[in-house]
Design a protein around this motif. Structure first.
Motif, PDB file in Angstrom:
ATOM      1  N   ASP A 183      37.682  -5.537 -22.169  1.00 27.26           N
ATOM      2  CA  ASP A 183      37.095  -4.875 -21.002  1.00 27.26           C
ATOM      3  C   ASP A 183      36.521  -5.901 -20.024  1.00 27.26           C
ATOM      4  OD1 ASP A 183      37.767  -2.352 -21.872  1.00 27.26           O
ATOM      5  OD2 ASP A 183      35.802  -1.931 -22.765  1.00 27.26           O
ATOM      6  N   GLU A 184      35.853  -6.912 -20.552  1.00 25.65           N
ATOM      7  CA  GLU A 184      35.318  -7.972 -19.688  1.00 25.65           C
ATOM      8  C   GLU A 184      36.436  -8.753 -19.017  1.00 25.65           C
ATOM      9  OE1 GLU A 184      31.161  -9.035 -22.034  1.00 25.65           O
ATOM     10  OE2 GLU A 184      33.064  -9.889 -22.733  1.00 25.65           O
ATOM     11  N   LEU A 185      37.545  -8.940 -19.733  1.00 20.88           N
ATOM     12  CA  LEU A 185      38.666  -9.671 -19.167  1.00 20.88           C
ATOM     13  C   LEU A 185      39.333  -8.866 -18.055  1.00 20.88           C
ATOM     14  CD1 LEU A 185      39.991 -12.403 -19.598  1.00 20.88           C
ATOM     15  CD2 LEU A 185      41.573 -11.320 -21.213  1.00 20.88           C
ATOM     16  N   ARG A 186      39.401  -7.542 -18.215  1.00 23.70           N
ATOM     17  CA  ARG A 186      39.948  -6.705 -17.141  1.00 23.70           C
ATOM     18  C   ARG A 186      39.079  -6.799 -15.886  1.00 23.70           C
ATOM     19  NH1 ARG A 186      40.483  -3.255 -21.740  1.00 23.70           N
ATOM     20  NH2 ARG A 186      42.670  -3.176 -22.415  1.00 23.70           N
ATOM     21  N   ALA A 187      37.768  -6.811 -16.077  1.00 21.17           N
ATOM     22  CA  ALA A 187      36.866  -6.936 -14.930  1.00 21.17           C
ATOM     23  C   ALA A 187      37.020  -8.311 -14.285  1.00 21.17           C
ATOM     24  CB  ALA A 187      35.419  -6.716 -15.375  1.00 21.17           C
ATOM     25  N   LEU A 188      37.173  -9.346 -15.094  1.00 21.75           N
ATOM     26  CA  LEU A 188      37.367 -10.690 -14.547  1.00 21.75           C
ATOM     27  C   LEU A 188      38.678 -10.771 -13.776  1.00 21.75           C
ATOM     28  CD1 LEU A 188      36.350 -13.653 -14.458  1.00 21.75           C
ATOM     29  CD2 LEU A 188      37.697 -14.061 -16.535  1.00 21.75           C
ATOM     30  N   ASN A 189      39.715 -10.157 -14.300  1.00 15.78           N
ATOM     31  CA  ASN A 189      40.997 -10.162 -13.604  1.00 15.78           C
ATOM     32  C   ASN A 189      40.911  -9.419 -12.274  1.00 15.78           C
ATOM     33  OD1 ASN A 189      44.021 -10.529 -13.497  1.00 15.78           O
ATOM     34  ND2 ASN A 189      43.915  -8.289 -13.513  1.00 15.78           N
ATOM     35  N   ALA A 190      40.176  -8.308 -12.250  1.00 11.81           N
ATOM     36  CA  ALA A 190      40.017  -7.562 -10.997  1.00 11.81           C
ATOM     37  C   ALA A 190      39.304  -8.398  -9.948  1.00 11.81           C
ATOM     38  CB  ALA A 190      39.241  -6.273 -11.263  1.00 11.81           C
ATOM     39  N   ALA A 191      38.392  -9.256 -10.382  1.00 10.40           N
ATOM     40  CA  ALA A 191      37.635 -10.078  -9.441  1.00 10.40           C
ATOM     41  C   ALA A 191      38.352 -11.370  -9.075  1.00 10.40           C
ATOM     42  CB  ALA A 191      36.265 -10.406 -10.045  1.00 10.40           C
ATOM     43  N   GLU A 192      39.102 -11.940 -10.024  1.00 14.47           N
ATOM     44  CA  GLU A 192      39.627 -13.298  -9.838  1.00 14.47           C
ATOM     45  C   GLU A 192      41.150 -13.391  -9.832  1.00 14.47           C
ATOM     46  OE1 GLU A 192      37.969 -15.964  -9.238  1.00 14.47           O
ATOM     47  OE2 GLU A 192      35.904 -15.657  -9.913  1.00 14.47           O
ATOM     48  N   GLN A 193      41.863 -12.324 -10.177  1.00  6.07           N
ATOM     49  CA  GLN A 193      43.321 -12.324 -10.309  1.00  6.07           C
ATOM     50  C   GLN A 193      43.784 -13.475 -11.203  1.00  6.07           C
ATOM     51  OE1 GLN A 193      45.673 -12.264  -6.712  1.00  6.07           O
ATOM     52  NE2 GLN A 193      47.575 -11.901  -7.835  1.00  6.07           N
ATOM     53  N   LEU A 194      43.771 -13.228 -12.484  1.00  5.24           N
ATOM     54  CA  LEU A 194      44.086 -14.247 -13.472  1.00  5.24           C
ATOM     55  C   LEU A 194      45.577 -14.505 -13.609  1.00  5.24           C
ATOM     56  CD1 LEU A 194      41.606 -13.138 -16.278  1.00  5.24           C
ATOM     57  CD2 LEU A 194      41.221 -14.813 -14.456  1.00  5.24           C
ATOM     58  N   VAL A 195      46.404 -13.606 -13.117  1.00  4.82           N
ATOM     59  CA  VAL A 195      47.846 -13.733 -13.302  1.00  4.82           C
ATOM     60  C   VAL A 195      48.552 -13.161 -12.076  1.00  4.82           C
ATOM     61  CG1 VAL A 195      48.025 -11.500 -14.496  1.00  4.82           C
ATOM     62  CG2 VAL A 195      49.721 -13.280 -14.957  1.00  4.82           C
ATOM     63  N   ASN A 196      49.721 -13.703 -11.752  1.00  3.54           N
ATOM     64  CA  ASN A 196      50.459 -13.281 -10.549  1.00  3.54           C
ATOM     65  C   ASN A 196      51.334 -12.068 -10.855  1.00  3.54           C
ATOM     66  OD1 ASN A 196      52.283 -14.615 -12.218  1.00  3.54           O
ATOM     67  ND2 ASN A 196      53.518 -15.352 -10.519  1.00  3.54           N
ATOM     68  N   GLY A 197      50.724 -10.995 -11.191  1.00  2.10           N
ATOM     69  CA  GLY A 197      51.456  -9.776 -11.522  1.00  2.10           C
ATOM     70  C   GLY A 197      50.574  -8.898 -12.377  1.00  2.10           C
ATOM     71  N   PRO A 198      51.145  -7.861 -12.965  1.00  6.72           N
ATOM     72  CA  PRO A 198      50.333  -6.999 -13.834  1.00  6.72           C
ATOM     73  C   PRO A 198      49.737  -7.792 -14.987  1.00  6.72           C
ATOM     74  CG  PRO A 198      52.471  -5.999 -13.354  1.00  6.72           C
ATOM     75  CD  PRO A 198      52.541  -7.401 -12.851  1.00  6.72           C
ATOM     76  N   ALA A 199      48.484  -7.531 -15.263  1.00  2.00           N
ATOM     77  CA  ALA A 199      47.792  -8.225 -16.355  1.00  2.00           C
ATOM     78  C   ALA A 199      47.917  -7.389 -17.624  1.00  2.00           C
ATOM     79  CB  ALA A 199      46.329  -8.445 -16.000  1.00  2.00           C
ATOM     80  N   HIS A 200      48.587  -7.918 -18.614  1.00  2.00           N
ATOM     81  CA  HIS A 200      48.733  -7.241 -19.901  1.00  2.00           C
ATOM     82  C   HIS A 200      47.651  -7.784 -20.833  1.00  2.00           C
ATOM     83  CE1 HIS A 200      52.483  -5.484 -18.537  1.00  2.00           C
ATOM     84  NE2 HIS A 200      52.877  -6.682 -18.162  1.00  2.00           N
ATOM     85  N   ILE A 201      46.610  -7.003 -21.001  1.00  2.00           N
ATOM     86  CA  ILE A 201      45.428  -7.457 -21.730  1.00  2.00           C
ATOM     87  C   ILE A 201      45.316  -6.698 -23.049  1.00  2.00           C
ATOM     88  CG2 ILE A 201      42.902  -7.569 -21.692  1.00  2.00           C
ATOM     89  CD1 ILE A 201      43.110  -7.997 -18.662  1.00  2.00           C
ATOM     90  N   ASP A 202      45.397  -7.432 -24.128  1.00  2.66           N
ATOM     91  CA  ASP A 202      45.257  -6.869 -25.466  1.00  2.66           C
ATOM     92  C   ASP A 202      44.888  -8.022 -26.383  1.00  2.66           C
ATOM     93  OD1 ASP A 202      45.309  -5.499 -27.827  1.00  2.66           O
ATOM     94  OD2 ASP A 202      47.467  -5.090 -27.819  1.00  2.66           O
ATOM     95  N   ASP A 203      43.602  -8.136 -26.702  1.00  3.46           N
ATOM     96  CA  ASP A 203      43.113  -9.281 -27.463  1.00  3.46           C
ATOM     97  C   ASP A 203      43.400 -10.582 -26.711  1.00  3.46           C
ATOM     98  OD1 ASP A 203      41.758 -10.444 -29.542  1.00  3.46           O
ATOM     99  OD2 ASP A 203      43.509 -10.595 -30.853  1.00  3.46           O
TER     100      ASP A 203
END
Length: 364
Positions: A173-193
Protein backbone atom coordinates in the motif's frame (compact mmCIF):
# COMPACT_ATOMS: atom_id res chain seq x y z
CA UNK A 1 9.82 9.51 20.48
CA UNK A 2 9.71 6.55 18.09
CA UNK A 3 13.14 5.59 16.81
CA UNK A 4 13.55 6.20 13.10
CA UNK A 5 14.29 3.23 10.88
CA UNK A 6 15.89 3.22 7.47
CA UNK A 7 18.91 2.63 5.26
CA UNK A 8 21.93 4.68 6.31
CA UNK A 9 22.98 7.34 3.77
CA UNK A 10 26.39 8.40 2.50
CA UNK A 11 26.91 11.13 5.11
CA UNK A 12 26.24 8.64 7.93
CA UNK A 13 28.73 6.21 6.40
CA UNK A 14 31.37 8.93 6.56
CA UNK A 15 30.60 9.46 10.24
CA UNK A 16 30.82 5.71 10.90
CA UNK A 17 34.22 5.63 9.22
CA UNK A 18 35.43 8.62 11.25
CA UNK A 19 34.26 6.96 14.49
CA UNK A 20 35.79 3.56 13.70
CA UNK A 21 32.52 1.67 13.26
CA UNK A 22 33.76 0.93 9.74
CA UNK A 23 37.52 0.62 9.69
CA UNK A 24 40.46 -0.50 7.60
CA UNK A 25 44.25 -0.50 7.90
CA UNK A 26 44.39 1.30 4.54
CA UNK A 27 42.31 4.53 4.61
CA UNK A 28 38.85 4.22 3.09
CA UNK A 29 38.57 6.53 0.07
CA UNK A 30 35.68 8.73 -1.02
CA UNK A 31 35.17 6.69 -4.19
CA UNK A 32 34.04 3.74 -2.07
CA UNK A 33 31.13 5.69 -0.58
CA UNK A 34 27.92 5.33 -2.60
CA UNK A 35 24.57 7.02 -1.84
CA UNK A 36 23.34 4.07 0.25
CA UNK A 37 26.24 1.62 0.41
CA UNK A 38 29.97 1.21 0.79
CA UNK A 39 32.20 -0.59 -1.71
CA UNK A 40 34.41 -3.23 -0.10
CA UNK A 41 38.02 -3.78 -1.20
CA UNK A 42 39.88 -7.02 -1.70
CA UNK A 43 42.79 -7.54 0.67
CA UNK A 44 46.13 -9.17 -0.05
CA UNK A 45 45.44 -12.75 1.05
CA UNK A 46 43.18 -15.24 -0.67
CA UNK A 47 42.65 -18.98 -0.38
CA UNK A 48 41.52 -21.53 -2.89
CA UNK A 49 38.94 -23.63 -1.04
CA UNK A 50 37.48 -26.97 -2.00
CA UNK A 51 33.94 -25.95 -1.16
CA UNK A 52 31.86 -22.95 -0.19
CA UNK A 53 31.23 -22.79 3.55
CA UNK A 54 29.78 -20.69 6.35
CA UNK A 55 31.49 -20.54 9.75
CA UNK A 56 28.28 -21.17 11.70
CA UNK A 57 27.06 -19.78 15.00
CA UNK A 58 29.83 -19.07 17.48
CA UNK A 59 32.67 -19.87 15.06
CA UNK A 60 35.16 -17.68 13.23
CA UNK A 61 36.04 -17.91 9.55
CA UNK A 62 39.72 -18.30 10.49
CA UNK A 63 38.86 -21.33 12.64
CA UNK A 64 37.02 -23.11 9.81
CA UNK A 65 39.41 -22.19 6.99
CA UNK A 66 41.95 -25.02 7.66
CA UNK A 67 39.17 -27.55 7.02
CA UNK A 68 38.56 -26.30 3.49
CA UNK A 69 41.60 -24.44 2.17
CA UNK A 70 43.72 -25.96 -0.58
CA UNK A 71 46.40 -23.28 -0.84
CA UNK A 72 46.99 -19.61 0.00
CA UNK A 73 47.33 -16.98 -2.73
CA UNK A 74 49.05 -13.59 -2.56
CA UNK A 75 47.07 -11.07 -4.60
CA UNK A 76 49.63 -8.28 -4.26
CA UNK A 77 51.13 -8.84 -7.71
CA UNK A 78 47.84 -9.88 -9.29
CA UNK A 79 46.50 -13.44 -9.30
CA UNK A 80 44.15 -15.36 -11.56
CA UNK A 81 40.87 -16.53 -10.08
CA UNK A 82 40.05 -19.45 -12.31
CA UNK A 83 36.63 -20.23 -13.72
CA UNK A 84 34.89 -23.03 -11.86
CA UNK A 85 36.91 -22.62 -8.65
CA UNK A 86 35.94 -21.18 -5.26
CA UNK A 87 38.07 -18.62 -3.42
CA UNK A 88 37.92 -16.91 -0.07
CA UNK A 89 39.47 -13.43 0.01
CA UNK A 90 40.04 -11.30 3.08
CA UNK A 91 38.62 -7.80 2.73
CA UNK A 92 40.38 -4.64 3.83
CA UNK A 93 37.33 -3.37 5.74
CA UNK A 94 36.21 -4.58 9.17
CA UNK A 95 33.21 -3.59 11.31
CA UNK A 96 32.41 -2.54 14.85
CA UNK A 97 28.69 -1.88 14.46
CA UNK A 98 26.39 -0.28 17.01
CA UNK A 99 23.86 -2.63 18.54
CA UNK A 100 21.00 -1.24 16.47
CA UNK A 101 22.71 -1.33 13.05
CA UNK A 102 22.75 -4.42 10.82
CA UNK A 103 24.02 -4.81 7.26
CA UNK A 104 23.48 -6.68 4.03
CA UNK A 105 25.83 -7.12 1.09
CA UNK A 106 25.53 -7.71 -2.62
CA UNK A 107 27.77 -7.95 -5.64
CA UNK A 108 28.41 -4.72 -7.52
CA UNK A 109 26.71 -4.38 -10.90
CA UNK A 110 29.86 -4.97 -12.92
CA UNK A 111 30.68 -8.05 -10.84
CA UNK A 112 27.29 -9.58 -11.52
CA UNK A 113 27.50 -8.85 -15.24
CA UNK A 114 30.80 -10.76 -15.40
CA UNK A 115 29.19 -13.75 -13.68
CA UNK A 116 31.65 -13.50 -10.77
CA UNK A 117 29.52 -15.06 -8.08
CA UNK A 118 30.52 -13.04 -5.00
CA UNK A 119 29.14 -13.27 -1.46
CA UNK A 120 30.08 -11.73 1.87
CA UNK A 121 31.02 -13.89 4.86
CA UNK A 122 31.45 -12.74 8.46
CA UNK A 123 32.47 -14.52 11.63
CA UNK A 124 29.64 -16.52 13.25
CA UNK A 125 27.55 -16.15 10.09
CA UNK A 126 24.78 -18.62 9.35
CA UNK A 127 23.81 -16.78 6.13
CA UNK A 128 25.74 -15.26 3.28
CA UNK A 129 25.54 -11.50 2.71
CA UNK A 130 23.92 -10.79 6.09
CA UNK A 131 25.60 -9.09 9.06
CA UNK A 132 23.96 -9.16 12.48
CA UNK A 133 23.34 -5.94 14.41
CA UNK A 134 26.30 -5.03 16.62
CA UNK A 135 28.75 -7.22 14.67
CA UNK A 136 32.43 -6.70 15.43
CA UNK A 137 34.99 -8.45 13.32
CA UNK A 138 36.55 -9.02 9.90
CA UNK A 139 34.87 -9.49 6.54
CA UNK A 140 35.62 -11.94 3.74
CA UNK A 141 34.43 -12.35 0.16
CA UNK A 142 33.68 -15.71 -1.37
CA UNK A 143 34.35 -15.46 -5.11
CA UNK A 144 33.49 -18.12 -7.66
CA UNK A 145 34.02 -17.14 -11.32
CA UNK A 146 31.34 -18.92 -13.33
CA UNK A 147 31.87 -17.81 -16.95
CA UNK A 148 35.25 -16.06 -17.17
CA UNK A 149 38.53 -16.35 -15.29
CA UNK A 150 39.52 -13.01 -13.75
CA UNK A 151 42.75 -11.28 -12.74
CA UNK A 152 42.34 -9.82 -9.24
CA UNK A 153 44.47 -7.45 -7.15
CA UNK A 154 44.18 -5.87 -3.70
CA UNK A 155 41.91 -2.84 -3.62
CA UNK A 156 39.50 -4.10 -6.30
CA UNK A 157 35.88 -3.55 -5.35
CA UNK A 158 33.64 -6.50 -6.23
CA UNK A 159 30.91 -6.25 -3.61
CA UNK A 160 29.22 -3.60 -1.51
CA UNK A 161 27.54 -3.37 1.87
CA UNK A 162 24.37 -1.53 2.89
CA UNK A 163 23.67 -0.60 6.51
CA UNK A 164 20.25 -0.17 8.08
CA UNK A 165 18.68 0.65 11.40
CA UNK A 166 15.59 -1.47 11.93
CA UNK A 167 13.42 -2.39 8.97
CA UNK A 168 11.91 0.18 6.63
CA UNK A 169 10.57 -1.83 3.68
CA UNK A 170 7.60 -0.22 1.97
CA UNK A 171 4.39 -2.22 2.25
CA UNK A 172 2.48 -2.71 -0.98
CA UNK A 173 0.00 0.00 0.00
CA UNK A 174 2.84 2.39 0.81
CA UNK A 175 4.53 1.50 -2.47
CA UNK A 176 1.34 2.27 -4.41
CA UNK A 177 1.19 5.68 -2.74
CA UNK A 178 4.87 6.27 -3.54
CA UNK A 179 4.29 5.32 -7.16
CA UNK A 180 1.34 7.70 -7.40
CA UNK A 181 3.56 10.52 -6.14
CA UNK A 182 6.85 9.66 -7.86
CA UNK A 183 6.03 7.38 -10.85
CA UNK A 184 8.39 4.52 -10.13
CA UNK A 185 7.94 2.83 -13.50
CA UNK A 186 7.17 3.94 -17.08
CA UNK A 187 3.85 2.15 -17.34
CA UNK A 188 1.40 0.30 -15.14
CA UNK A 189 2.91 -0.54 -11.77
CA UNK A 190 2.45 -4.21 -10.89
CA UNK A 191 2.84 -4.22 -7.13
CA UNK A 192 2.77 -7.47 -5.19
CA UNK A 193 5.39 -7.88 -2.48
CA UNK A 194 7.39 -5.17 -4.28
CA UNK A 195 7.38 -3.59 -7.73
CA UNK A 196 7.31 -6.32 -10.36
CA UNK A 197 9.28 -6.20 -13.59
CA UNK A 198 9.43 -8.36 -16.70
CA UNK A 199 11.90 -9.24 -19.44
CA UNK A 200 12.13 -7.41 -22.79
CA UNK A 201 12.39 -9.79 -25.75
CA UNK A 202 10.38 -7.62 -28.12
CA UNK A 203 12.92 -6.48 -30.71
CA UNK A 204 12.35 -7.11 -34.40
CA UNK A 205 13.84 -10.10 -36.20
CA UNK A 206 17.62 -9.92 -36.14
CA UNK A 207 17.87 -7.35 -33.36
CA UNK A 208 19.93 -8.21 -30.32
CA UNK A 209 17.88 -8.68 -27.13
CA UNK A 210 20.69 -10.01 -24.97
CA UNK A 211 24.04 -11.74 -24.75
CA UNK A 212 25.13 -15.25 -23.83
CA UNK A 213 28.56 -15.91 -22.34
CA UNK A 214 30.85 -17.98 -24.56
CA UNK A 215 32.13 -21.15 -22.87
CA UNK A 216 35.85 -20.87 -23.70
CA UNK A 217 37.34 -17.38 -23.46
CA UNK A 218 40.41 -15.50 -22.37
CA UNK A 219 41.15 -13.83 -19.06
CA UNK A 220 39.51 -10.58 -17.88
CA UNK A 221 41.66 -8.09 -16.00
CA UNK A 222 39.19 -6.39 -13.68
CA UNK A 223 41.14 -3.11 -13.80
CA UNK A 224 40.72 -2.66 -17.56
CA UNK A 225 37.70 -0.50 -18.42
CA UNK A 226 36.23 -0.33 -21.94
CA UNK A 227 39.01 -2.65 -23.07
CA UNK A 228 37.61 -5.95 -24.27
CA UNK A 229 35.83 -6.74 -27.54
CA UNK A 230 32.42 -8.19 -26.62
CA UNK A 231 32.66 -10.62 -29.55
CA UNK A 232 35.54 -12.41 -27.81
CA UNK A 233 33.42 -13.20 -24.75
CA UNK A 234 29.75 -12.98 -25.73
CA UNK A 235 27.46 -14.17 -28.47
CA UNK A 236 24.39 -12.06 -29.27
CA UNK A 237 20.93 -13.39 -28.51
CA UNK A 238 17.94 -12.70 -30.76
CA UNK A 239 14.27 -13.48 -30.21
CA UNK A 240 12.55 -13.56 -33.62
CA UNK A 241 9.48 -15.24 -32.10
CA UNK A 242 9.43 -13.20 -28.92
CA UNK A 243 11.04 -15.85 -26.75
CA UNK A 244 14.42 -17.30 -25.86
CA UNK A 245 15.17 -20.90 -24.92
CA UNK A 246 17.54 -20.81 -21.96
CA UNK A 247 20.13 -23.59 -21.89
CA UNK A 248 20.91 -25.17 -18.50
CA UNK A 249 24.15 -23.79 -17.07
CA UNK A 250 24.43 -20.95 -19.58
CA UNK A 251 24.69 -17.33 -18.45
CA UNK A 252 22.73 -14.54 -20.15
CA UNK A 253 22.58 -10.76 -19.98
CA UNK A 254 19.05 -9.53 -20.73
CA UNK A 255 17.15 -6.36 -19.84
CA UNK A 256 13.88 -5.48 -18.15
CA UNK A 257 10.94 -4.24 -20.22
CA UNK A 258 10.24 -1.53 -17.65
CA UNK A 259 12.32 1.56 -16.93
CA UNK A 260 12.36 2.07 -13.17
CA UNK A 261 13.05 4.98 -10.86
CA UNK A 262 14.43 5.09 -7.33
CA UNK A 263 13.63 8.47 -5.70
CA UNK A 264 16.31 10.19 -3.58
CA UNK A 265 14.64 9.26 -0.28
CA UNK A 266 14.52 5.54 -1.15
CA UNK A 267 16.81 2.62 -1.81
CA UNK A 268 15.81 -0.55 -3.64
CA UNK A 269 17.00 -4.11 -4.03
CA UNK A 270 16.28 -6.56 -6.82
CA UNK A 271 14.79 -9.81 -5.58
CA UNK A 272 14.12 -12.91 -7.70
CA UNK A 273 10.74 -14.47 -8.19
CA UNK A 274 10.26 -17.91 -6.70
CA UNK A 275 11.12 -20.95 -8.79
CA UNK A 276 7.40 -21.53 -9.30
CA UNK A 277 7.66 -19.36 -12.44
CA UNK A 278 10.50 -21.38 -13.96
CA UNK A 279 13.82 -23.07 -13.28
CA UNK A 280 16.00 -20.02 -13.72
CA UNK A 281 17.47 -17.30 -11.56
CA UNK A 282 17.52 -13.56 -12.23
CA UNK A 283 19.59 -11.56 -9.76
CA UNK A 284 23.25 -11.67 -9.03
CA UNK A 285 23.76 -7.98 -8.26
CA UNK A 286 20.79 -6.33 -6.70
CA UNK A 287 21.29 -2.91 -5.03
CA UNK A 288 19.66 0.13 -6.67
CA UNK A 289 20.88 3.37 -5.14
CA UNK A 290 18.88 6.55 -4.46
CA UNK A 291 18.78 8.53 -7.69
CA UNK A 292 18.81 5.53 -10.05
CA UNK A 293 16.74 6.63 -13.04
CA UNK A 294 15.87 9.91 -11.28
CA UNK A 295 15.45 12.93 -13.58
CA UNK A 296 17.30 15.35 -11.31
CA UNK A 297 20.27 12.96 -11.26
CA UNK A 298 20.53 12.66 -15.03
CA UNK A 299 18.07 9.82 -15.59
CA UNK A 300 14.59 9.43 -16.99
CA UNK A 301 13.95 5.94 -15.74
CA UNK A 302 16.56 3.23 -16.24
CA UNK A 303 15.99 -0.35 -17.23
CA UNK A 304 17.31 -3.11 -15.04
CA UNK A 305 19.94 -5.38 -16.54
CA UNK A 306 19.14 -9.00 -15.76
CA UNK A 307 21.79 -11.62 -15.05
CA UNK A 308 20.07 -14.87 -15.90
CA UNK A 309 21.09 -18.47 -15.34
CA UNK A 310 18.92 -21.48 -16.16
CA UNK A 311 19.13 -24.51 -13.87
CA UNK A 312 17.76 -28.01 -14.34
CA UNK A 313 16.11 -28.08 -17.78
CA UNK A 314 15.87 -25.87 -20.89
CA UNK A 315 13.32 -23.16 -20.26
CA UNK A 316 11.36 -20.91 -22.63
CA UNK A 317 11.49 -17.30 -21.48
CA UNK A 318 8.76 -15.21 -23.12
CA UNK A 319 8.64 -11.49 -23.84
CA UNK A 320 6.89 -9.71 -20.96
CA UNK A 321 7.26 -12.65 -18.57
CA UNK A 322 7.58 -11.62 -14.93
CA UNK A 323 11.09 -12.32 -13.72
CA UNK A 324 11.62 -10.34 -10.52
CA UNK A 325 10.68 -7.45 -8.31
CA UNK A 326 12.18 -4.39 -6.70
CA UNK A 327 11.79 -4.08 -2.95
CA UNK A 328 11.88 -0.43 -1.83
CA UNK A 329 13.12 0.82 1.55
CA UNK A 330 13.13 4.22 3.18
CA UNK A 331 16.41 6.03 3.65
CA UNK A 332 17.05 7.21 7.20
CA UNK A 333 17.62 10.59 5.53
CA UNK A 334 18.28 11.78 2.00
CA UNK A 335 21.91 11.06 0.99
CA UNK A 336 24.19 13.96 0.16
CA UNK A 337 25.16 12.26 -3.12
CA UNK A 338 22.86 10.56 -5.64
CA UNK A 339 23.44 7.85 -8.20
CA UNK A 340 23.96 9.54 -11.54
CA UNK A 341 26.14 11.61 -13.79
CA UNK A 342 27.66 13.71 -10.98
CA UNK A 343 29.16 10.54 -9.44
CA UNK A 344 30.32 9.15 -12.77
CA UNK A 345 27.87 6.26 -12.39
CA UNK A 346 28.34 3.73 -15.17
CA UNK A 347 24.75 2.61 -15.67
CA UNK A 348 22.49 5.68 -15.28
CA UNK A 349 19.93 5.74 -18.12
CA UNK A 350 21.01 2.29 -19.22
CA UNK A 351 19.35 -0.14 -21.57
CA UNK A 352 20.88 -3.49 -22.50
CA UNK A 353 24.50 -3.09 -21.39
CA UNK A 354 27.44 -5.34 -20.65
CA UNK A 355 29.82 -4.60 -17.79
CA UNK A 356 32.08 -1.56 -17.97
CA UNK A 357 35.07 -3.75 -18.94
CA UNK A 358 33.78 -4.15 -22.51
CA UNK A 359 33.77 -1.78 -25.45
CA UNK A 360 30.29 -0.59 -26.39
CA UNK A 361 28.93 -2.90 -29.12
CA UNK A 362 27.85 -1.21 -32.37
CA UNK A 363 24.14 -0.49 -32.69
CA UNK A 364 22.24 -3.35 -34.29
Amino acid sequence: MTERHGVLPSQTLRRMIAEGEIRADTPIIDAQIQPASLDLRLGQRAWRVRASFLPGAGRRVADRLPEFQMHEIDLSGGAVLEKGCVYLVELQEALALPGDVSAAANAKSSTGRLDLFTRLIADRATEFDRIEAGYQGPLFAEISPRSFSALARPGMRLNQIRFRRGQAVYSDDELRALNAAEQLVNGPAHIDDGLGFSVDLSDAIGDVVGYRAKPHTGLIDLDLIGHYDPADFWEPVTAPRGHVVLDPGAFYILVSREAVHVPPDCAAEMAPYLALVGEFRVHYAGFFDPGFGHAAAGGSGSRGVLEVRCHEAPFVLEHGQDVGRLVYERMLERPDILYGADMGSNYQGQGLKLSKHFKTPPAS
